[in-house]
Design an enzyme around this catalytic site. Structure first.
Site, PDB file in Angstrom:
ATOM      1  N   GLU A  79     -17.976  21.265  53.457  1.00  0.00           N
ATOM      2  CA  GLU A  79     -18.132  21.006  52.280  1.00  0.00           C
ATOM      3  C   GLU A  79     -16.751  20.204  51.640  1.00  0.00           C
ATOM      4  OE1 GLU A  79     -20.227  24.210  50.529  1.00  0.00           O
ATOM      5  OE2 GLU A  79     -21.866  22.733  50.121  1.00  0.00           O
ATOM      6  N   TYR A 125     -16.038  32.010  25.105  1.00  0.00           N
ATOM      7  CA  TYR A 125     -15.364  31.993  26.058  1.00  0.00           C
ATOM      8  C   TYR A 125     -15.792  30.903  27.021  1.00  0.00           C
ATOM      9  CZ  TYR A 125     -13.171  36.210  24.172  1.00  0.00           C
ATOM     10  OH  TYR A 125     -12.423  37.066  23.212  1.00  0.00           O
TER      11      TYR A 125
END
Ligand SMILES: [Zn+2]
Length: 216
Positions: A79, A125
């Site tokens: 990948e 967050y």
């Protein structure tokens, strides 16, 4: 390359191995899945193909030159092209993490998600670390058209989710990329826990307060 500190190859290899082990030990990626890369002087370091993130040998890490040619270590992850696509489009990219983490994958398989932004702003967050997370359509493993699809979005987004596959997250450093991918996985888990419940997500005003605009 603003904001990127380039490490020596041996230091970078140690960082990749220790972050890989930490994520593997906490069940964030299983078997030989998941891969990590870092920008180094004149090229990249990547985790080798068929390697477990839990048992990375810093000395065997794949070293690629600026053209993507293998110049040291073992053959890189299959990948590698996903990582290259991120670096190509993001000059501030110092590291890329592609994690095969269960909850993010589960979300990538849901039928009715918003492809423009897969996860809602559940926490501040998440909104600050990821912001918007577009979904990239499914391609079979190794299909290079996937790289084009990533390239098309990577300029605007440092994190993308591959449908029925996994997230790819870039950061200025490996610390930033790992923190972001972990926040993404945690948020994917919360999103699944909240399915079927009435939920209050952060409002546009609350996002604005964080300096985040909802526009894509
Ligand atoms: Zn993958």
């Amino acid at each position: 390359m603003m904001g990127i500190s380039i490490m020596t190859p041996s230091h970078a290899a140690e960082r990749i191995a220790s972050f890989g082990k930490s994520m593997f030990d906490r069940g964030l990626t299983a078997g030989t899945s998941g891969n990590i890369s870092m920008r180094i002087e004149g090229g990249w370091l990547m985790t080798p193909t068929n390697s477990s993130l839990g048992e990375l040998d810093p000395g065997a890490m794949s070293r690629l030159d600026a053209a993507g040619k293998l110049i040291g270590g073992q053959a890189p992850t299959k990948e590698a092209f996903l990582h290259r696509a991120m670096y190509e489009m993001r000059s501030d990219c110092g590291a890329v993490v592609h994690l095969h983490s269960a909850h993010a994958v589960a979300v990538s398989c849901l039928a009715d998600i918003d492809a423009g932004n897969v996860l809602p702003p559940i926490t501040a967050y998440y909104a600050m670390k990821i912001g918007t997370l577009p979904l990239i359509p499914y391609f079979k493993p190794g299909d290079l058209e996937l790289a084009d699809a990533v390239r098309a979005l990577a300029g605007k987004h440092h994190a993308v989710l591959l449908a029925n596959h996994r997230p790819v997250v870039a950061g200025t450093s490996i610390e930033a990329a790992v923190a972001a991918v972990e926040e993404l996985e945690e948020t994917a888990k919360l999103f699944l826990l909240l399915q079927g419940h009435r939920v209050r997500y952060l409002t546009d005003a609350q996002l604005e307060e964080l300096g985040i605009s909802r526009s894509r």
